[in-house]
Design a protein around this motif. Sequence first.
Motif, PDB file in Angstrom:
ATOM      1  N   ASN A  70       7.547   7.197   8.944  1.00  0.00           N
ATOM      2  CA  ASN A  70       8.226   7.523  10.306  1.00  0.00           C
ATOM      3  C   ASN A  70       9.379   6.529  11.022  1.00  0.00           C
ATOM      4  N   ASP A  71       9.542   6.749  12.084  1.00  0.00           N
ATOM      5  CA  ASP A  71      10.580   6.019  12.654  1.00  0.00           C
ATOM      6  C   ASP A  71      10.078   4.551  12.791  1.00  0.00           C
ATOM      7  N   VAL A  72       9.252   4.122  12.740  1.00  0.00           N
ATOM      8  CA  VAL A  72       8.531   2.866  13.001  1.00  0.00           C
ATOM      9  C   VAL A  72       8.008   2.105  11.833  1.00  0.00           C
ATOM     10  N   VAL A  73       7.281   2.753  11.075  1.00  0.00           N
ATOM     11  CA  VAL A  73       6.782   1.779   9.707  1.00  0.00           C
ATOM     12  C   VAL A  73       6.836   2.900   8.516  1.00  0.00           C
ATOM     13  N   VAL A  74       6.764   2.238   7.381  1.00  0.00           N
ATOM     14  CA  VAL A  74       6.321   2.993   6.127  1.00  0.00           C
ATOM     15  C   VAL A  74       5.111   2.432   5.437  1.00  0.00           C
TER      16      VAL A  74
ATOM     17  N   ALA B 178       7.136  -2.802   8.627  1.00  0.00           N
ATOM     18  CA  ALA B 178       7.696  -2.772   9.743  1.00  0.00           C
ATOM     19  C   ALA B 178       9.276  -2.877   9.681  1.00  0.00           C
ATOM     20  N   ASP B 179       9.691  -3.047   8.607  1.00  0.00           N
ATOM     21  CA  ASP B 179      11.076  -3.405   8.697  1.00  0.00           C
ATOM     22  C   ASP B 179      12.072  -3.010   7.417  1.00  0.00           C
ATOM     23  N   GLN B 180      11.493  -1.677   7.378  1.00  0.00           N
ATOM     24  CA  GLN B 180      12.146  -0.710   6.251  1.00  0.00           C
ATOM     25  C   GLN B 180      11.989  -1.190   5.007  1.00  0.00           C
ATOM     26  N   GLY B 181      10.850  -1.774   4.656  1.00  0.00           N
ATOM     27  CA  GLY B 181      10.452  -2.103   3.257  1.00  0.00           C
ATOM     28  C   GLY B 181      10.821  -3.347   2.717  1.00  0.00           C
ATOM     29  N   LYS B 182      11.412  -4.083   3.650  1.00  0.00           N
ATOM     30  CA  LYS B 182      11.602  -5.651   3.349  1.00  0.00           C
ATOM     31  C   LYS B 182      10.489  -6.528   3.100  1.00  0.00           C
ATOM     32  N   THR B 183       9.643  -6.357   4.006  1.00  0.00           N
ATOM     33  CA  THR B 183       8.372  -6.973   4.010  1.00  0.00           C
ATOM     34  C   THR B 183       7.126  -6.287   4.214  1.00  0.00           C
ATOM     35  N   TRP B 184       5.783  -6.430   3.639  1.00  0.00           N
ATOM     36  CA  TRP B 184       4.677  -5.522   3.979  1.00  0.00           C
ATOM     37  C   TRP B 184       3.602  -6.719   4.261  1.00  0.00           C
ATOM     38  N   SER B 185       2.446  -5.888   4.774  1.00  0.00           N
ATOM     39  CA  SER B 185       1.143  -6.286   5.319  1.00  0.00           C
ATOM     40  C   SER B 185       0.464  -5.609   4.483  1.00  0.00           C
ATOM     41  N   ARG B 186      -0.846  -6.081   4.128  1.00  0.00           N
ATOM     42  CA  ARG B 186      -1.904  -5.351   3.456  1.00  0.00           C
ATOM     43  C   ARG B 186      -3.233  -5.105   4.186  1.00  0.00           C
ATOM     44  N   GLN B 187      -3.713  -4.050   4.135  1.00  0.00           N
ATOM     45  CA  GLN B 187      -5.224  -3.638   4.752  1.00  0.00           C
ATOM     46  C   GLN B 187      -5.779  -2.959   3.645  1.00  0.00           C
ATOM     47  N   SER B 188      -7.107  -3.763   3.439  1.00  0.00           N
ATOM     48  CA  SER B 188      -8.132  -3.274   2.518  1.00  0.00           C
ATOM     49  C   SER B 188      -9.057  -2.087   3.100  1.00  0.00           C
ATOM     50  N   LEU B 189      -9.182  -1.060   2.261  1.00  0.00           N
ATOM     51  CA  LEU B 189     -10.197   0.084   2.662  1.00  0.00           C
ATOM     52  C   LEU B 189     -11.509   0.065   1.961  1.00  0.00           C
ATOM     53  N   GLY B 190     -11.554  -0.858   1.113  1.00  0.00           N
ATOM     54  CA  GLY B 190     -12.629  -1.005   0.098  1.00  0.00           C
ATOM     55  C   GLY B 190     -12.505  -0.180  -0.816  1.00  0.00           C
ATOM     56  N   LEU B 191     -13.635   0.535  -1.234  1.00  0.00           N
ATOM     57  CA  LEU B 191     -13.493   1.626  -2.536  1.00  0.00           C
ATOM     58  C   LEU B 191     -12.945   2.893  -2.146  1.00  0.00           C
ATOM     59  N   ALA B 192     -11.570   2.767  -2.389  1.00  0.00           N
ATOM     60  CA  ALA B 192     -10.757   3.820  -2.338  1.00  0.00           C
ATOM     61  C   ALA B 192      -9.394   4.185  -3.222  1.00  0.00           C
ATOM     62  N   SER B 193      -9.202   5.102  -3.149  1.00  0.00           N
ATOM     63  CA  SER B 193      -7.796   5.370  -3.996  1.00  0.00           C
ATOM     64  C   SER B 193      -6.999   6.315  -3.310  1.00  0.00           C
TER      65      SER B 193
ATOM     66  N   GLY C  95       0.457   2.471  11.920  1.00  0.00           N
ATOM     67  CA  GLY C  95      -0.233   2.390  10.376  1.00  0.00           C
ATOM     68  C   GLY C  95      -1.258   1.331  10.954  1.00  0.00           C
ATOM     69  N   ASN C  96      -1.645   1.516  12.113  1.00  0.00           N
ATOM     70  CA  ASN C  96      -3.015   0.617  12.464  1.00  0.00           C
ATOM     71  C   ASN C  96      -4.213   1.756  12.621  1.00  0.00           C
ATOM     72  N   GLY C  97      -5.243   0.973  12.752  1.00  0.00           N
ATOM     73  CA  GLY C  97      -6.553   1.634  13.052  1.00  0.00           C
ATOM     74  C   GLY C  97      -6.839   2.564  12.098  1.00  0.00           C
ATOM     75  N   TRP C  98      -6.670   2.355  10.761  1.00  0.00           N
ATOM     76  CA  TRP C  98      -7.365   3.442   9.726  1.00  0.00           C
ATOM     77  C   TRP C  98      -8.830   3.607   9.874  1.00  0.00           C
ATOM     78  N   LYS C  99      -9.167   4.978   9.907  1.00  0.00           N
ATOM     79  CA  LYS C  99     -10.437   5.346   9.878  1.00  0.00           C
ATOM     80  C   LYS C  99     -10.804   6.518   9.014  1.00  0.00           C
ATOM     81  N   SER C 100     -11.684   6.600   8.445  1.00  0.00           N
ATOM     82  CA  SER C 100     -12.112   7.929   7.430  1.00  0.00           C
ATOM     83  C   SER C 100     -12.994   8.854   8.079  1.00  0.00           C
TER      84      SER C 100
ATOM     85  N   ALA D 171       9.740   8.170  -0.727  1.00  0.00           N
ATOM     86  CA  ALA D 171      10.010   8.806   0.542  1.00  0.00           C
ATOM     87  C   ALA D 171      11.108   8.230   1.231  1.00  0.00           C
ATOM     88  N   ALA D 172      11.749   8.989   2.340  1.00  0.00           N
ATOM     89  CA  ALA D 172      13.044   8.713   2.965  1.00  0.00           C
ATOM     90  C   ALA D 172      12.681   7.763   4.009  1.00  0.00           C
TER      91      ALA D 172
END
Length: 315
Positions: A48-52, A65-80, A108-113, A290-291
């Motif tokens: 979106n206009d904020v994050v990838v 949050a910087d157009q793909g220059k750097t990334w942060s990682r969030q683990s969801l556990g057993l997921a694909s 891209g915060n607050g992931w829930k399933s 993605a664009a």
Amino acid sequence: MRIGTRVSALLTALLLSACAEVQDVNATNADRASAVKRYDVLQSLAANDVVVVAGTQSGALLVSADQGKTWSRQSLGLASIVGLATCPDGSFVGIDFYHKVWSADAHGNGWKSVALKTPETPLTISCDARMQWLVGGSHATIAMSSDRGATWQVTDLAADAQITVLAMTEGQSGIALGEFGIVARTEDGGASWTKGAPIANDFYPYAAVFTNRNDGYVSGIAGTILRTQDAGVTWSKIENATQAPLYRLFLAEGKPYGVGAAGVVARLDGNVLRQVPYTDSTPVLVAAGAALPGEAAIVIGGTGGLARVIGTQVN
């Protein structure tokens, strides 16, 4: 074993085996310190206009949050995370091969399933103009939720086949494509679906992209690309000059792009898909693209921790 037993249009079985070839125990110290691991298999991307956001085979979500220059990682556990979509409010929704739908805010915060009972194997997801979630998958079923997964309305297309593509095109119009050439359309936001004439030759769709309600493109086995100009009523073959299977199609600056085998990135030029050259290309499977909104660039992802930004300006 018939085609229907294959996992998904993204060739998840191939991605699983590719991921297994590179284990965490072999990672370098630099790799362990990085958010993107070289054993990662990026299967899905959305922006979106904020994050990838990138979804991986190993249960991690990567956020930039910087157009793909750097990334942060969030683990969801057993997921694909085999599919991601951006909703009109900028929030994200994704499907998990392990029978779940994940969602997060526009940062891209607050992931829930939420659990997903049907389809049993989810393969494709879309978020429409009314913020409804639509999921397609095994046994030709399409599930729609208007309350963020609290309840689901399920449509059974009565076929022993997989729905591999869902595209909400304009307003409440949309199209579903699947194994053996299945074509179904909706004009009420997914509340009901009507099957049309199938695509010929038992066509197996990997991905599709529509520029408007009527004009769309679908990729299939052996690099086949078909175009419709009447909302999926009829289809004609167009040239794929790359000759590579394209596993994901998407729009960038209003133009169809595709990514696929051997590191190929393709762009529609007239009525032909031609390869987009980029520096330091690697002949690996590229499963996602993605664009980047507001940028003359796209982001691609695939095996071996591939996460690259590529400029789209034509010289």
